[in-house]
Design an enzyme around this catalytic site. Structure first.
Site, PDB file in Angstrom:
ATOM      1  N   GLU A 190      -7.173   7.220 -10.888  1.00  0.00           N
ATOM      2  CA  GLU A 190      -7.699   8.044  -9.776  1.00  0.00           C
ATOM      3  C   GLU A 190      -7.532   7.347  -8.430  1.00  0.00           C
ATOM      4  O   GLU A 190      -8.405   7.441  -7.571  1.00  0.00           O
ATOM      5  CB  GLU A 190      -9.187   8.358 -10.001  1.00  0.00           C
ATOM      6  CG  GLU A 190      -9.468   9.274 -11.143  1.00  0.00           C
ATOM      7  CD  GLU A 190      -8.818  10.619 -10.992  1.00  0.00           C
ATOM      8  OE1 GLU A 190      -8.509  11.027  -9.854  1.00  0.00           O
ATOM      9  OE2 GLU A 190      -8.584  11.268 -12.013  1.00  0.00           O
TER      10      GLU A 190
HETATM   11  C1  LIG Z   1      -5.892   4.762 -19.035  1.00  0.00           C
HETATM   12  C2  LIG Z   1      -5.268   5.529 -17.912  1.00  0.00           C
HETATM   13  C3  LIG Z   1      -5.520   6.881 -17.791  1.00  0.00           C
HETATM   14  C4  LIG Z   1      -4.867   7.616 -16.789  1.00  0.00           C
HETATM   15  N1  LIG Z   1      -5.017   8.979 -16.762  1.00  0.00           N
HETATM   16  C5  LIG Z   1      -4.218   9.703 -15.935  1.00  0.00           C
HETATM   17  C6  LIG Z   1      -4.200  11.139 -16.013  1.00  0.00           C
HETATM   18  O1  LIG Z   1      -4.926  11.757 -16.805  1.00  0.00           O
HETATM   19  N2  LIG Z   1      -3.356  11.809 -15.202  1.00  0.00           N
HETATM   20  C7  LIG Z   1      -2.537  11.173 -14.321  1.00  0.00           C
HETATM   21  O2  LIG Z   1      -1.801  11.844 -13.621  1.00  0.00           O
HETATM   22  N3  LIG Z   1      -2.533   9.829 -14.218  1.00  0.00           N
HETATM   23  C8  LIG Z   1      -3.347   9.079 -14.997  1.00  0.00           C
HETATM   24  N4  LIG Z   1      -3.348   7.709 -14.917  1.00  0.00           N
HETATM   25  C9  LIG Z   1      -2.423   7.065 -13.991  1.00  0.00           C
HETATM   26  C10 LIG Z   1      -3.111   6.338 -12.852  1.00  0.00           C
HETATM   27  O3  LIG Z   1      -3.603   7.241 -11.931  1.00  0.00           O
HETATM   28  C11 LIG Z   1      -2.062   5.352 -12.279  1.00  0.00           C
HETATM   29  O4  LIG Z   1      -1.926   4.300 -13.214  1.00  0.00           O
HETATM   30  C12 LIG Z   1      -2.457   4.836 -10.923  1.00  0.00           C
HETATM   31  O5  LIG Z   1      -2.415   5.858  -9.975  1.00  0.00           O
HETATM   32  C13 LIG Z   1      -1.534   3.692 -10.474  1.00  0.00           C
HETATM   33  O6  LIG Z   1      -0.191   4.004 -10.642  1.00  0.00           O
HETATM   34  P1  LIG Z   1       0.770   2.945 -11.390  1.00  0.00           P
HETATM   35  O7  LIG Z   1       0.167   2.623 -12.694  1.00  0.00           O
HETATM   36  O8  LIG Z   1       2.149   3.496 -11.382  1.00  0.00           O
HETATM   37  O9  LIG Z   1       0.697   1.643 -10.510  1.00  0.00           O
HETATM   38  P2  LIG Z   1       1.479   1.366  -9.135  1.00  0.00           P
HETATM   39  O10 LIG Z   1       1.415   2.555  -8.264  1.00  0.00           O
HETATM   40  O11 LIG Z   1       2.828   0.822  -9.463  1.00  0.00           O
HETATM   41  O12 LIG Z   1       0.582   0.230  -8.492  1.00  0.00           O
HETATM   42  C14 LIG Z   1       0.637  -1.147  -8.946  1.00  0.00           C
HETATM   43  C15 LIG Z   1      -0.148  -2.005  -7.948  1.00  0.00           C
HETATM   44  O13 LIG Z   1       0.479  -1.927  -6.662  1.00  0.00           O
HETATM   45  C16 LIG Z   1      -0.455  -1.499  -5.679  1.00  0.00           C
HETATM   46  N5  LIG Z   1       0.204  -0.604  -4.723  1.00  0.00           N
HETATM   47  C17 LIG Z   1       1.020   0.442  -4.980  1.00  0.00           C
HETATM   48  N6  LIG Z   1       1.412   1.015  -3.844  1.00  0.00           N
HETATM   49  C18 LIG Z   1       0.834   0.345  -2.833  1.00  0.00           C
HETATM   50  C19 LIG Z   1       0.856   0.469  -1.424  1.00  0.00           C
HETATM   51  N7  LIG Z   1       1.525   1.443  -0.808  1.00  0.00           N
HETATM   52  N8  LIG Z   1       0.147  -0.418  -0.695  1.00  0.00           N
HETATM   53  C20 LIG Z   1      -0.594  -1.393  -1.296  1.00  0.00           C
HETATM   54  N9  LIG Z   1      -0.635  -1.548  -2.622  1.00  0.00           N
HETATM   55  C21 LIG Z   1       0.069  -0.698  -3.387  1.00  0.00           C
HETATM   56  C22 LIG Z   1      -1.541  -0.753  -6.425  1.00  0.00           C
HETATM   57  O14 LIG Z   1      -2.765  -0.767  -5.728  1.00  0.00           O
HETATM   58  C23 LIG Z   1      -1.594  -1.535  -7.742  1.00  0.00           C
HETATM   59  O15 LIG Z   1      -2.452  -2.632  -7.614  1.00  0.00           O
HETATM   60  C24 LIG Z   1      -4.030   6.955 -15.867  1.00  0.00           C
HETATM   61  C25 LIG Z   1      -3.839   5.566 -15.977  1.00  0.00           C
HETATM   62  C26 LIG Z   1      -4.437   4.857 -16.972  1.00  0.00           C
HETATM   63  C27 LIG Z   1      -4.165   3.369 -17.064  1.00  0.00           C
END
Ligand SMILES: Cc1cc2nc3c(=O)[nH]c(=O)nc-3n(C[C@H](O)[C@H](O)[C@H](O)COP(=O)(O)OP(=O)(O)OC[C@H]3O[C@@H](n4cnc5c(N)ncnc54)[C@H](O)[C@@H]3O)c2cc1C
Length: 607
Positions: free
Chosen positions: A458
């Site tokens: 989220e």
């Molecule tokens: C158990 C679980 C349940 C989930 N359920 C859902 C769901 O039901 N539906 C759904 O759509 N998604 C879901 N998600 C996805 C979740 O919303 C994403 O994992 C989250 O938004 C982060 O995306 P990412 O994992 O690709 O990490 P990334 O976006 O790659 O981020 C990795 C790190 O980089 C940092 N970062 C990225 N961009 C920036 C920036 N511009 N500036 C500074 N820092 C940055 C982030 O803060 C983080 O620390 C779920 C995830 C998990 C683990």
């Protein structure tokens, strides 16, 4: 020790929830009806959720090649939840709802989050259906939302993709019109979707007859190209199984396939999936492509989705809070029973004396009071935000608009603060258990693992921080921030006249001034790279200031109550927060105000 007295105090002595029955929408309600809902939820959580929290952790969902298998306990718990009517609690009477204030709904759902967060209490299903009630057509409401409220169908939110998590503008799932006449489908303009969605919670299971996916996808332009940025994103209903306009299953499977289950650190009772849309595994009428129905206008998908995401963020904050609370109560019980060590006395420790229980050691009391201050403070914040949701929907126009703006500013805190500090509470709960806390024979390690998710999904901590400092405190000319400052000052004015609280009122006034000055200093150059380099320390300081305000306001209500152990405990938790926590904001705001570039400017090679 039970959660109920804390919930009752916050709802009735602090937030005056029964006053909501003065609003036309809630006119049939009273403290009696609220209590009945709380009683029912507390009972179902105790009987159907809590005993199975470890079961759902150890019996992870698995795929047998055809179906995803979950423990029977999950089926039973979700059935009991649906039968309680809680899925549609906030809905109108005419669609089978209870017209329950959100404040009470949120409080009632807290019992499930504490008993077993990952069995789930339908947050995604309710959020999905609520979104459709606002943005869907009549047919979409009847066929999808109402069947979700009844528990016949369940819901998901499909935003993330393997390559697009924080940056949703990079989603590549495509939606193309499904043949001639695509616009005249009774369920909404019909498209075919192709793409992959990662991390989808509750994306596959046999708990309900059907699963209603809400999917973000892009409609290509006339050259077949995807519109860059978030403007190109639209929202679609993609049911796992095709339904007819009467809401009956046609017997045909939609082209949504489970590519795999993710094996998580915690929160294992909920499936987490990689879903392939439109790869041709389940062709619909002989053709590859998942059938999806457009919700709202094309290109406005993210706007609609935010409806679900804001609710989901308060829900995430509440889940984090209740996991913290579960750990607090477990470690309190342990500390009262574990004999270890001897008291410090004037003559030093006397080995001839019997050991004391660890709750008698000052450091253990510190760890307990920290948990109490984090978790009860966070619960108060979540219920305050829930009360604002009720204001937004039922108060007069000016009050409702203030509530909307306050929620804009407070939502990143409501989501992030408990995710960080109630996780810290779980860590302290493990610490109180010593080595036993690090084993799977005690529940606290699971609470920590379950809670670790909340800073990630989220919107990660970093993204929430940038939302707060980069957008929310600036929006509408900073009006949201001014409104919040006004509310904080009202509390300060009341507390300053209470001798026991006056020093804390002054400390809060200074903290508020520090946050205001740091906000200006961060933006002094007008450069986002300067301002946002330390957005997370800003979020931490802002959050701690908000929590100090919430605690002072709660303390005013506690102070007015008759003498009791609960009153003593609440006032002590408030003092803990002001003495041990609020002073931390100085260090956080220092780097914000000086626009410190230590991290941002470090070349990659230097790591
Ligand atoms: C158990 C679980 C349940 C989930 N359920 C859902 C769901 O039901 N539906 C759904 O759509 N998604 C879901 N998600 C996805 C979740 O919303 C994403 O994992 C989250 O938004 C982060 O995306 P990412 O994992 O690709 O990490 P990334 O976006 O790659 O981020 C990795 C790190 O980089 C940092 N970062 C990225 N961009 C920036 C920036 N511009 N500036 C500074 N820092 C940055 C982030 O803060 C983080 O620390 C779920 C995830 C998990 C683990």
């Amino acid at each position: 020790m039970s959660l109920r007295p804390t919930v009752d105090f916050l709802l009735y002595d602090w937030l005056d929830a029964p006053a909501l029955s003065g609003r036309e929408r809630f006119a049939d309600h009273s403290r009696e009806t609220f209590d009945a809902v709380l009683d029912t939820c507390e009972r179902i959580a105790r009987e159907k959720y809590a005993p199975f929290n470890r079961v759902v952790d150890t019996q992870e969902p698995h795929f047998d090649g055809e179906k995803v298998i979950l423990p029977q306990a999950t089926h039973d718990a979700q059935k009991a939840y649906a039968e309680s009517g809680m899925l549609s609690a906030a809905q109108d009477y005419e669609v089978g709802g209870m017209q329950l204030p959100y404040t009470v709904e949120a409080a009632a759902n807290a019992f499930f989050a504490m008993a077993s967060v990952s069995i789930g209490s339908g947050m995604l299903t309710t959020g999905n259906a609520n979104l459709l009630m606002v943005h869907g057509t009549e047919a979409q409401k009847n066929v999808f939302a109402l069947n979700e409220f009844s528990g016949r169908f369940s819901g998901t939110m499909c935003l993330s993709e393997p390559q697009a998590g924080s940056s949703l503008s990079d989603v590549t799932t495509r939606a193309v019109p499904d043949g001639a006449g695509f616009e005249s489908d009774p369920l909404g303009p019909r498209y075919r979707l192709k793409g992959n969605k990662m991390w989808i919670s509750a994306g596959e299971h046999e708990l309900t007859e059907n699963i209603i996916h809400l999917v973000l996808a892009k409609i290509p332009d006339e050259n077949g190209k995807l519109v860059p940025g978030t403007r190109g994103i639209s929202l679609f209903i993609v049911p796992k199984k095709i339904v007819n306009p009467a809401g009956e299953l046609t017997g045909e499977r939609n082209d949504v396939a489970l590519a795999g289950l993710n094996h998580k650190c915690g929160w294992r009772g909920t499936t987490n999936t990689l879903l392939n849309f439109g790869e041709g595994k389940y062709p619909v009428q002989g053709e590859a492509g998942a059938v999806g129905y457009l919700v709202g206008q094309a290109g406005k998908g993210l706007h609609c989705m935010f409806h679900m995401m804001n609710e989901a963020r308060i829900g995430v904050g509440m889940a984090a809070t209740m996991l913290g609370m579960a750990g607090y109560l477990a470690s309190l019980d342990y500390a009262k029973n574990r004999p270890q060590g001897r008291p410090m006395g004037p003559a030093g420790k006397d080995p001839a004396q019997p050991p004391v229980r660890i709750i008698e050691h000052a450091d253990v009391k510190r760890m307990l009071l920290a948990q109490k201050a984090y978790c009860e403070g966070a619960l108060a914040l979540e219920l305050y935000c829930a009360r604002l949701v009720d204001e937004q929907h039922t108060a007069d126009a000016a009050t409702a608009d203030d509530a909307r703006l306050l929620l804009e500013v407070l939502t990143p805190i409501a989501k992030s603060w408990p995710s960080e500090w109630c996780l810290e509470a779980n860590s302290l709960a493990i610490q109180i258990h010593g080595g036993y806390g690090y084993t799977r024979d005690f529940p606290v390690e699971q609470y920590w693992r379950d809670n670790r998710l909340n800073m990630i999904h989220e919107g990660t901590h970093g993204i929430q921080a940038m939302d707060l400092l980069g957008r929310k405190v600036l929006m509408e000319g900073g009006k949201g921030l001014s409104l919040l400052a006004g509310r904080i000052n009202e509390t300060i004015q009341r507390a300053i006249h209470v001798p026991e609280l006056a020093a804390h009122a002054n400390a809060l006034g200074q903290a508020l001034a520090q946050v205001g000055a740091a906000t200006k200093a961060a933006w002094a150059t007008g450069e986002p790279t300067d301002a946002l380099a330390n957005a997370v320390p800003y979020l931490q300081a802002f959050g701690h200031t908000v929590l100090a305000w919430i605690w002072l306001d709660v303390a005013l209500a506690a102070h007015a109550a008759p003498e009791s152990n609960a009153r003593t405990g609440r006032l002590a938790a408030m003092r803990f927060f002001f003495h041990y926590e609020l002073p931390k904001i100085g260090a956080w705001l220092q780097v914000v105000s000086s626009r410190d570039q230590t991290c941002a400017a470090l070349p990659e090679e230097a790591f």
